[in-house]
Design a protein around this motif. Structure first.
Motif: not given
Length: 208
Positions: A70-97
């Motif tokens: 099941y899904l639950a809140p992350p480790k701490t409130q500070a763990s809630v964040r927006v993470v920038p995606l480098p191109t290599v990750v964007v491409d890998a996720l796009a191919v995967h999906l």
């Protein structure tokens, strides 16, 4: 092995190649964003913004014996964040999906179920580590790898703290202070840049 050295890039590449195709993007995601294992396994399609090249971390996947994941809140409130995606990750996720379309969880088992950590470690991760010729490498090692890359490219303590979702800068320093470049030479250069002309003038006057 913490995957902090420059040579670790080759280790990460070897680990990616040694992983089953279904999970290669997961390795790339972890190494390219520093997500914790539960955050990566709990990533859902709606938390990825391909247009802005970023993802939102506000949940983690929790797996316990005798209970459905099941899904639950992350480790701490500070763990809630927006993470920038480098191109290599964007491409890998796009191919995967594109290869394994998902309605909810980005990464699932062959049966389409959420991934349990223990099963993943035994069936996927540890065999991939062995095939890559590595030892002692965990998914948390990829988090260290990501942090070391940020530090080597000059990111500040506050930036690294924000990207990793640490509760405080002190936590970041306690873990990674040894990776920041020594400040002695920068201190000397800073003083010399200000007083250098004064010293030159004094030396010139002394010769006359």
């Amino acid at each position: 092995m913490t995957l902090e050295a420059v040579e670790a890039v080759e280790a990460v590449e070897a680990l990616t190649e040694a992983s089953p195709e279904r999970y290669r993007a997961l390795v790339t995601l972890a190494a390219g964003t520093g997500l914790r294992q539960g955050e990566a396994l709990g990533l859902t399609v709606d938390r990825i913004d391909f247009l802005r090249r970023q993802l939102t971390v506000d949940r983690q996947l929790v797996t316990m014996p005798d209970r459905a994941p099941y899904l639950a809140p992350p480790k701490t409130q500070a763990s809630v964040r927006v993470v920038p995606l480098p191109t290599v990750v964007v491409d890998a996720l796009a191919v995967h999906l594109a290869t394994w379309p998902a309605a909810e969880f980005v990464f699932t088992t062959e049966l389409g179920d959420p991934i349990r950590r223990t099963a993943f470690s035994a069936a996927v991760w540890r065999p991939a580590v062995r095939r890559a010729g590595l030892s002692g490498v965990t998914m948390h090692s990829l988090r260290h790898f990501y942090a070391s890359l940020l530090i080597r490219h000059g990111e500040s303590v506050k930036t690294v703290q924000a990207r990793l979702g640490h509760a405080s800068a002190a936590e970041t320093l306690d873990t990674y202070s040894h990776l920041w470049p020594d400040s002695d030479d920068r201190t000397r250069a800073a003083v010399d840049s200000v007083f250098g002309r004064v010293a030159d003038s004094v030396r010139t006057d002394a010769t006359h």
